[in-house]
Design a protein around this motif. Structure first.
Motif, PDB file in Angstrom:
ATOM      1  N   ILE A 130       0.814  -1.223   0.000  1.00  0.00           N
ATOM      2  CA  ILE A 130       0.000   0.000   0.000  1.00  0.00           C
ATOM      3  C   ILE A 130       0.842   1.264   0.000  1.00  0.00           C
ATOM      4  CG2 ILE A 130      -1.670   1.333   1.362  1.00  0.00           C
ATOM      5  CD1 ILE A 130      -2.808  -1.383   2.301  1.00  0.00           C
ATOM      6  N   ASP A 131       1.885   1.299   0.822  1.00  0.00           N
ATOM      7  CA  ASP A 131       2.678   2.524   0.968  1.00  0.00           C
ATOM      8  C   ASP A 131       4.088   2.383   0.400  1.00  0.00           C
ATOM      9  OD1 ASP A 131       3.665   0.738   2.801  1.00  0.00           O
ATOM     10  OD2 ASP A 131       3.607   2.113   4.518  1.00  0.00           O
ATOM     11  N   GLN A 132       4.269   1.431  -0.518  1.00  0.00           N
ATOM     12  CA  GLN A 132       5.596   1.156  -1.033  1.00  0.00           C
ATOM     13  C   GLN A 132       5.865   1.883  -2.355  1.00  0.00           C
ATOM     14  OE1 GLN A 132       7.827  -0.819   0.868  1.00  0.00           O
ATOM     15  NE2 GLN A 132       6.132  -0.363   2.247  1.00  0.00           N
ATOM     16  N   TYR A 133       7.150   1.995  -2.677  1.00  0.00           N
ATOM     17  CA  TYR A 133       7.555   2.505  -3.989  1.00  0.00           C
ATOM     18  C   TYR A 133       6.959   1.599  -5.054  1.00  0.00           C
ATOM     19  CZ  TYR A 133      10.700   4.476  -7.538  1.00  0.00           C
ATOM     20  OH  TYR A 133      11.213   5.108  -8.635  1.00  0.00           O
ATOM     21  N   PRO A 134       6.247   2.150  -6.040  1.00  0.00           N
ATOM     22  CA  PRO A 134       5.526   1.305  -6.989  1.00  0.00           C
ATOM     23  C   PRO A 134       6.394   0.854  -8.164  1.00  0.00           C
ATOM     24  CG  PRO A 134       5.008   3.604  -7.396  1.00  0.00           C
ATOM     25  CD  PRO A 134       5.980   3.584  -6.248  1.00  0.00           C
ATOM     26  N   GLU A 135       6.681  -0.407  -8.206  1.00  0.00           N
ATOM     27  CA  GLU A 135       7.426  -1.002  -9.310  1.00  0.00           C
ATOM     28  C   GLU A 135       6.779  -2.327  -9.664  1.00  0.00           C
ATOM     29  OE1 GLU A 135       9.343  -0.563 -11.553  1.00  0.00           O
ATOM     30  OE2 GLU A 135      10.666   1.118 -11.099  1.00  0.00           O
ATOM     31  N   VAL A 136       7.042  -2.813 -10.853  1.00  0.00           N
ATOM     32  CA  VAL A 136       6.520  -4.123 -11.247  1.00  0.00           C
ATOM     33  C   VAL A 136       6.955  -5.178 -10.235  1.00  0.00           C
ATOM     34  CG1 VAL A 136       6.633  -5.928 -12.996  1.00  0.00           C
ATOM     35  CG2 VAL A 136       6.381  -3.541 -13.687  1.00  0.00           C
ATOM     36  N   LYS A 137       8.225  -5.156  -9.855  1.00  0.00           N
ATOM     37  CA  LYS A 137       8.739  -6.167  -8.933  1.00  0.00           C
ATOM     38  C   LYS A 137       8.112  -6.066  -7.541  1.00  0.00           C
ATOM     39  CE  LYS A 137      12.808  -3.439  -7.602  1.00  0.00           C
ATOM     40  NZ  LYS A 137      14.293  -3.360  -7.627  1.00  0.00           N
ATOM     41  N   THR A 138       7.527  -4.905  -7.224  1.00  0.00           N
ATOM     42  CA  THR A 138       6.829  -4.750  -5.942  1.00  0.00           C
ATOM     43  C   THR A 138       5.694  -5.747  -5.813  1.00  0.00           C
ATOM     44  OG1 THR A 138       7.347  -2.382  -5.954  1.00  0.00           O
ATOM     45  CG2 THR A 138       5.611  -3.098  -4.463  1.00  0.00           C
ATOM     46  N   PHE A 139       5.101  -6.119  -6.941  1.00  0.00           N
ATOM     47  CA  PHE A 139       3.949  -7.016  -6.929  1.00  0.00           C
ATOM     48  C   PHE A 139       4.330  -8.452  -7.293  1.00  0.00           C
ATOM     49  CE2 PHE A 139       2.627  -2.702  -8.054  1.00  0.00           C
ATOM     50  CZ  PHE A 139       1.831  -2.428  -6.948  1.00  0.00           C
ATOM     51  N   GLY A 140       5.589  -8.699  -7.481  1.00  0.00           N
ATOM     52  CA  GLY A 140       6.049 -10.029  -7.842  1.00  0.00           C
ATOM     53  C   GLY A 140       6.303 -10.905  -6.631  1.00  0.00           C
ATOM     54  N   PRO A 141       6.918 -12.079  -6.861  1.00  0.00           N
ATOM     55  CA  PRO A 141       7.512 -12.487  -8.137  1.00  0.00           C
ATOM     56  C   PRO A 141       6.523 -13.065  -9.150  1.00  0.00           C
ATOM     57  CG  PRO A 141       7.893 -14.170  -6.497  1.00  0.00           C
ATOM     58  CD  PRO A 141       7.206 -13.048  -5.785  1.00  0.00           C
ATOM     59  N   VAL A 142       5.255 -13.296  -8.710  1.00  0.00           N
ATOM     60  CA  VAL A 142       4.309 -13.963  -9.596  1.00  0.00           C
ATOM     61  C   VAL A 142       2.989 -13.208  -9.611  1.00  0.00           C
ATOM     62  CG1 VAL A 142       2.973 -16.055  -9.990  1.00  0.00           C
ATOM     63  CG2 VAL A 142       5.347 -16.231  -9.259  1.00  0.00           C
ATOM     64  N   ILE A 143       2.427 -13.040 -10.800  1.00  0.00           N
ATOM     65  CA  ILE A 143       1.089 -12.488 -10.984  1.00  0.00           C
ATOM     66  C   ILE A 143       0.181 -13.627 -11.470  1.00  0.00           C
ATOM     67  CG2 ILE A 143      -0.322 -10.844 -12.302  1.00  0.00           C
ATOM     68  CD1 ILE A 143       1.555  -9.497 -10.312  1.00  0.00           C
ATOM     69  N   PRO A 144      -1.028 -13.783 -10.916  1.00  0.00           N
ATOM     70  CA  PRO A 144      -1.860 -14.953 -11.242  1.00  0.00           C
ATOM     71  C   PRO A 144      -2.613 -14.862 -12.564  1.00  0.00           C
ATOM     72  CG  PRO A 144      -2.964 -13.601  -9.618  1.00  0.00           C
ATOM     73  CD  PRO A 144      -1.617 -12.985  -9.829  1.00  0.00           C
ATOM     74  N   ALA A 145      -2.119 -14.104 -13.531  1.00  0.00           N
ATOM     75  CA  ALA A 145      -2.711 -14.033 -14.868  1.00  0.00           C
ATOM     76  C   ALA A 145      -1.625 -13.597 -15.828  1.00  0.00           C
ATOM     77  CB  ALA A 145      -3.874 -13.060 -14.909  1.00  0.00           C
ATOM     78  N   TYR A 146      -1.670 -14.105 -17.038  1.00  0.00           N
ATOM     79  CA  TYR A 146      -0.648 -13.684 -18.000  1.00  0.00           C
ATOM     80  C   TYR A 146      -1.071 -12.480 -18.828  1.00  0.00           C
ATOM     81  CZ  TYR A 146      -3.256 -16.086 -21.764  1.00  0.00           C
ATOM     82  OH  TYR A 146      -4.218 -16.472 -22.661  1.00  0.00           O
ATOM     83  N   GLY A 147      -2.376 -12.257 -18.994  1.00  0.00           N
ATOM     84  CA  GLY A 147      -2.832 -11.185 -19.861  1.00  0.00           C
ATOM     85  C   GLY A 147      -3.161  -9.904 -19.131  1.00  0.00           C
ATOM     86  N   LEU A 148      -4.195  -9.952 -18.289  1.00  0.00           N
ATOM     87  CA  LEU A 148      -4.700  -8.761 -17.589  1.00  0.00           C
ATOM     88  C   LEU A 148      -4.964  -9.108 -16.133  1.00  0.00           C
ATOM     89  CD1 LEU A 148      -5.970  -5.882 -17.510  1.00  0.00           C
ATOM     90  CD2 LEU A 148      -8.111  -6.937 -18.275  1.00  0.00           C
ATOM     91  N   TRP A 149      -4.306  -8.390 -15.237  1.00  0.00           N
ATOM     92  CA  TRP A 149      -4.537  -8.560 -13.798  1.00  0.00           C
ATOM     93  C   TRP A 149      -5.155  -7.279 -13.267  1.00  0.00           C
ATOM     94  CZ3 TRP A 149      -1.416  -6.285  -9.626  1.00  0.00           C
ATOM     95  CH2 TRP A 149      -1.794  -6.732  -8.353  1.00  0.00           C
ATOM     96  N   LEU A 150      -6.347  -7.404 -12.674  1.00  0.00           N
ATOM     97  CA  LEU A 150      -7.106  -6.265 -12.135  1.00  0.00           C
ATOM     98  C   LEU A 150      -7.392  -6.497 -10.663  1.00  0.00           C
ATOM     99  CD1 LEU A 150      -9.902  -5.594 -14.803  1.00  0.00           C
ATOM    100  CD2 LEU A 150      -8.239  -3.925 -14.024  1.00  0.00           C
ATOM    101  N   ARG A 151      -7.073  -5.488  -9.820  1.00  0.00           N
ATOM    102  CA  ARG A 151      -7.384  -5.603  -8.390  1.00  0.00           C
ATOM    103  C   ARG A 151      -7.739  -4.224  -7.840  1.00  0.00           C
ATOM    104  NH1 ARG A 151      -2.809  -7.677  -4.268  1.00  0.00           N
ATOM    105  NH2 ARG A 151      -1.973  -5.614  -4.775  1.00  0.00           N
ATOM    106  N   HIS A 152      -8.749  -4.190  -6.969  1.00  0.00           N
ATOM    107  CA  HIS A 152      -9.214  -2.920  -6.381  1.00  0.00           C
ATOM    108  C   HIS A 152      -9.451  -1.904  -7.494  1.00  0.00           C
ATOM    109  CE1 HIS A 152      -8.029  -4.886  -2.748  1.00  0.00           C
ATOM    110  NE2 HIS A 152      -6.730  -4.661  -2.902  1.00  0.00           N
ATOM    111  N   ALA A 153     -10.378  -2.233  -8.389  1.00  0.00           N
ATOM    112  CA  ALA A 153     -10.600  -1.413  -9.581  1.00  0.00           C
ATOM    113  C   ALA A 153     -12.093  -1.280  -9.865  1.00  0.00           C
ATOM    114  CB  ALA A 153      -9.884  -2.027 -10.778  1.00  0.00           C
ATOM    115  N   GLN A 154     -12.447  -0.216 -10.572  1.00  0.00           N
ATOM    116  CA  GLN A 154     -13.835  -0.016 -10.987  1.00  0.00           C
ATOM    117  C   GLN A 154     -13.868   0.843 -12.251  1.00  0.00           C
ATOM    118  OE1 GLN A 154     -15.710   1.977  -7.693  1.00  0.00           O
ATOM    119  NE2 GLN A 154     -14.660   3.925  -8.053  1.00  0.00           N
ATOM    120  N   GLN A 155     -14.969   0.736 -12.959  1.00  0.00           N
ATOM    121  CA  GLN A 155     -15.154   1.510 -14.194  1.00  0.00           C
ATOM    122  C   GLN A 155     -13.972   1.292 -15.143  1.00  0.00           C
ATOM    123  OE1 GLN A 155     -16.058   5.604 -13.224  1.00  0.00           O
ATOM    124  NE2 GLN A 155     -17.446   5.012 -11.581  1.00  0.00           N
ATOM    125  N   ILE A 156     -13.780   0.030 -15.482  1.00  0.00           N
ATOM    126  CA  ILE A 156     -12.696  -0.370 -16.380  1.00  0.00           C
ATOM    127  C   ILE A 156     -13.325  -0.885 -17.673  1.00  0.00           C
ATOM    128  CG2 ILE A 156     -10.662  -1.802 -16.682  1.00  0.00           C
ATOM    129  CD1 ILE A 156     -10.457   0.122 -14.285  1.00  0.00           C
TER     130      ILE A 156
END
Length: 506
Positions: free
Chosen positions: A398-424
């Motif tokens: 939540i309060d971290q420097y935002p980088e791709v690796k911040t959310f790694g090492p694994v994302i549970p989708a290869y195409g589109l990962w959506l979390r805490h989102a609306q009106q997409i």
């Protein structure tokens, strides 16, 4: 013919002004070893004192520390002229100190303008910061860890609270830190630049920080850090009314980035017809983590090749303050009317994540990222994701420097990962993988009011599902195609199932 030549020469001299100055007339020597700081500054001051004009750098290598631009002065670099930054760290001044996103005090610069108007840099010459040589000399005297001492090294160009600025045609090379930084300035035109700034860390290319009425055209940027980056290190002035087009961007970090420093808004920004290639981090990253609203942003006509993680959109709550004593902490920001369209991206085979993912979009609990449209996007990924990666738990950070690796090492989708989102809204998204991928193409968690239309996911494999949805509502799926032999197209938990509308549309 002779008369015509004399006429043309006469016209040329009529275009010059009495206030124009040549730095060699003030004692500057282009031998690459004489320190010319005082001589160059005298030429600038004399030009400004006579009403303004051009300060000419003739052919030669002019060594210098910090020089300060004044009102109505343009630095003109003739072909073969180079302004060389001194390798002595003490040759530089900091006329506008601040703290950057990693918490490091910065602001020293080779060429700087503070509270000026009608200024410019032009010509066929070069400004070379000698970044690697500067660093080598610096670390002999400064024994702090590199993560602390780098901020003492100078930017190549800083423009602070200026109006009517033009930088064109020159080559900017090898900065000691950021290559160019424009802060709280208006009416800026940047065009036909060649930037090659690699060799030391933090070599951002073009940095726009809380500026307005900006045009950036036809620039070729090769940077050691983000190539084109928008920041707001102060809450007092937004990045607003900005157009960038026709750029070639190569970067050891991101090609196009907004944030991380993000206190004031980013609005009315158009980035079109650009090429991003050979990045070692993201292609496009839009990051509001310090309170900014990112709104009315259009990024279109982008071609990305050999990049890592094509798209990252992040709304977070780091809430940092960068100008201590001048600013106060902001509330968590928002996204509104952000459009990415007509984009192609080919990922590198090696990425920051264990298995590559195409698009990452996430807010934080209680603050949903929203108002985003993705349209006509084609992404090619290496694939290779394992079945167990579909169950990965992604850190909130939540309060971290935002980088791709911040959310790694694994994302549970290869195409589109959506979390805490609306009106997409997602339309005409195609994701292709070179190898089998056992993860879902799409994973949604805590998502409301999302539409996926005319999407094609061409990854071989036998995943448990093509689309996985958790704790979400008001999800519309229409004309979804997938190549994988999944057990089910849609895996929605009981809390989400009733809120999903699916129409094959075939």
């Amino acid at each position: 013919m002779r008369s015509l030549l004399l006429f043309c020469l006469s016209g040329f001299w009529l275009c010059t002004r009495a206030a124009d100055k040549n730095i060699t007339d003030f004692g500057a020597k282009g031998d690459g070893t004489t320190l010319n700081t005082a001589a160059i500054q005298k030429a600038i001051d004399a030009c400004a004192g006579s009403g303004g004009g051009k300060v000419f750098f003739p052919e030669g290598n002019y060594l210098s520390g910090t020089i300060e631009l004044k009102d109505n002065v343009v630095l003109h670099f003739q072909k073969g002229a180079t302004l060389l930054g001194s390798t002595d760290i003490e040759a530089y001044r900091n006329l506008d100190p601040f703290t950057e996103g990693l918490g490091i005090d910065v602001g020293w610069a080779l060429v700087v303008a503070v509270d000026r108007k009608n200024i410019g840099i032009e010509g066929a010459g070069t400004i070379d910061g000698q970044g690697s040589k500067l660093k080598a000399a610096h670390i002999l005297k400064d024994i702090r860890p590199e993560g602390q001492r780098w901020g003492r090294r100078p930017f190549l160009l800083r423009v602070v609270r200026c109006t009517d600025v033009q930088v064109k045609d020159v080559t900017l090379k090898y900065a000691g830190a950021w290559t160019s930084h424009y802060f709280q300035s208006k009416n800026i035109r940047i065009e036909n630049l060649k930037i090659v700034s690699v060799g030391v860390a933090h070599n951002d290319g073009i940095g726009i920080d809380g500026c307005q009425e900006v045009t950036i055209r036809n620039c070729d940027v090769e940077s050691g850090d983000d190539a084109l980056v928008f920041k707001t290190t102060s809450s007092k002035m937004a990045c607003r009314n900005i157009k960038a087009n026709g750029l070639r961007l190569k970067s050891n970090q991101a090609g196009i980035k907004m944030g991380t420093e993000s206190m004031a808004d980013f609005e009315n920004i158009q980035i079109t017809d650009c090429i991003i290639y050979d990045t070692r981090n993201g292609g496009i990253k839009l990051l509001s983590v310090d309170g900014a609203q990112i709104k009315n942003v259009i990024i279109s006509g982008i071609k990305m090749t050999n990049i890592r993680t094509p798209v990252l959109l992040r709304l977070g709550s780091r809430l940092s303050v960068f100008r201590k004593g001048q600013d106060v902490q902001q509330q968590t920001g928002l996204f509104e009317n952000v459009v990415l369209k007509n984009i192609t991206a080919v990922s590198a085979d090696s990425t920051q994540l264990k298995s590559a993912s195409g698009i990452l979009i996430t807010g934080v609990p209680g603050h949903k990222i929203s108002g985003i449209t993705l349209e006509k996007i084609h992404i090619t990924l290496p694939g290779g994701g394992a079945a167990g990666e579909a169950e990965a738990m992604v850190p909130e950070a939540i309060d971290q420097y935002p980088e791709v690796k911040t959310f790694g090492p694994v994302i549970p989708a290869y195409g589109l990962w959506l979390r805490h989102a609306q009106q997409i809204r997602v339309k005409d998204l195609e994701v292709v993988t070179k190898k089998e991928d056992q993860r879902p193409a799409v994973f949604m968690q805590d998502v409301q009011q999302a539409q996926l239309t005319q999407c094609s996911f061409r990854a071989a494999g036998t995943p448990a599902s093509i689309i996985t949805i958790r704790s979400s509502d008001a999800i519309t799926l229409k004309k979804i195609k997938a190549a994988a032999r999944a057990k089910v197209l849609l895996d929605a938990d009981p809390a989400s199932k009733e809120g999903v509308r699916y129409n094959e549309g075939r």
